[in-house]
Scaffold this active site. Structure first.
Site, PDB file in Angstrom:
ATOM      1  N   ILE B  87       4.426  -1.408   3.267  1.00  0.00           N
ATOM      2  CA  ILE B  87       5.629  -0.673   2.866  1.00  0.00           C
ATOM      3  C   ILE B  87       5.257   0.725   2.402  1.00  0.00           C
ATOM      4  O   ILE B  87       4.321   0.906   1.620  1.00  0.00           O
ATOM      5  CB  ILE B  87       6.358  -1.418   1.720  1.00  0.00           C
ATOM      6  CG1 ILE B  87       6.739  -2.834   2.181  1.00  0.00           C
ATOM      7  CG2 ILE B  87       7.593  -0.654   1.272  1.00  0.00           C
ATOM      8  CD1 ILE B  87       7.094  -3.765   1.044  1.00  0.00           C
ATOM      9  N   CYS B  88       5.995   1.704   2.907  1.00  0.00           N
ATOM     10  CA  CYS B  88       5.777   3.083   2.476  1.00  0.00           C
ATOM     11  C   CYS B  88       6.823   3.406   1.411  1.00  0.00           C
ATOM     12  O   CYS B  88       7.973   3.698   1.721  1.00  0.00           O
ATOM     13  CB  CYS B  88       5.912   4.021   3.673  1.00  0.00           C
ATOM     14  SG  CYS B  88       5.612   5.736   3.244  1.00  0.00           S
ATOM     15  N   LEU B  89       6.428   3.278   0.168  1.00  0.00           N
ATOM     16  CA  LEU B  89       7.354   3.494  -0.943  1.00  0.00           C
ATOM     17  C   LEU B  89       6.590   4.211  -2.052  1.00  0.00           C
ATOM     18  O   LEU B  89       5.548   3.730  -2.497  1.00  0.00           O
ATOM     19  CB  LEU B  89       7.906   2.144  -1.422  1.00  0.00           C
ATOM     20  CG  LEU B  89       8.872   2.138  -2.613  1.00  0.00           C
ATOM     21  CD1 LEU B  89      10.112   2.969  -2.312  1.00  0.00           C
ATOM     22  CD2 LEU B  89       9.278   0.701  -2.952  1.00  0.00           C
TER      23      LEU B  89
END
Ligand SMILES: [Zn+2]
Ligand SMILES: [Zn+2]
Ligand SMILES: [Zn+2]
Lengths: 109, 151
Positions: B87-89
């Site tokens: 996840i790119c968060l």
């Protein structure tokens, strides 16, 4: 008229009407630490107790609390265990709660 | 052996049970508190609605000073989810704060499902469709929702 006034005056003096009677008094006191939170948001333990790390290492004195595990207030008024915040600021010198630059206002045990 | 990270995770678990956020759930695996399984239910009024998306969360002994690694196990079609489920968060990378706990992590990922950020795409196709062809985007997401029932 004058007489009536005198009479009522004297009545008032002899039989003062009671507005209310105080039967019981429950005092309610409120208090809080003079900081915005009393739980260390990093380890989730009350700041007045030893932090999780100190609890795990059980570096305790007679009062069950590590002598070096003090409360640390930042200029932003957020407080953490000194142990917890000093580990974090090695990584990023910002308050973990408000992202302001972290600088110590005071320490207390 | 009870390290600070493990103790913190026990507290996270307790909080998650006592004050469960809506639409997410999580628990440590049976034999290792450093690895958690979690489920995020697709938020209402989004194409993810009705989906039950599984994730794994892996912590290190540096938690909570370092963020955990969070990965979708369920197949996802989302601008900010890589093909391997990563996840790119920002809050799981450079905007991590040691005050976050499992509850906060899961609810942040849940809101990422509602509000993708197509400007930092992890899935270029999903980002492009999200911006240019919302109908096709929703169709691909719905396929993941249906897949999430099976696995
Ligand atoms: Zn602490
Ligand atoms: Zn300590
Ligand atoms: Zn602050």
């Amino acid at each position: 008229m004058d007489e009536e006034d005198k009479i009522s005056d004297s009545e008032n003096q002899t039989k003062p009407e009671k507005m209310f009677t105080l039967k019981r008094w429950n005092s309610v006191a409120m208090w809080s630490w003079d900081c915005s939170t009393d739980t260390c948001a990093i380890c989730r333990v009350q700041v007045m107790d030893a932090c999780l790390r100190c609890q795990a290492e059980s570096k305790k004195d007679a009062t069950n609390k590590d002598v070096t595990c003090v409360v640390c207030w930042g200029e932003c008024n957020h407080s953490f265990h000194h142990c917890c915040i000093s580990l974090w600021v090695k990584q990023s010198n910002r308050c973990p709660l408000c992202q302001q630059e972290w600088s110590i206002q005071r320490l207390s045990s | 052996m009870s390290t600070p990270a493990r103790r913190r995770l026990m507290r996270d678990f307790k909080r998650l049970q006592e004050d469960p956020p809506t639409g997410v759930s999580g628990a440590p695996t049976d034999n290792n508190i450093m690895i958690w399984n979690a489920v995020i239910f697709g938020p209402h009024d989004t194409p993810f609605e009705d989906g039950t998306f599984k994730l794994t969360i892996e912590f290190t002994e540096e938690y909570p000073n370092k963020p955990p690694t969070v990965r979708f196990v369920s197949k996802m079609f989302h601008p900010n989810v890589y093909a391997d489920g990563g996840i790119c968060l920002d809050i799981l990378q450079n905007r991590w704060s040691p005050t976050y706990d499992v509850s906060a992590i899961l609810t942040s990922i849940q809101s990422l499902l509602s509000d993708p950020n197509p400007n930092s795409p992890a899935n270029a196709m999903a980002a492009q469709l999200y911006k240019e062809n919302r109908r096709e985007y929703e169709k691909r997401v719905k396929a993941c929702v249906e897949q999430s029932f099976i696995d």
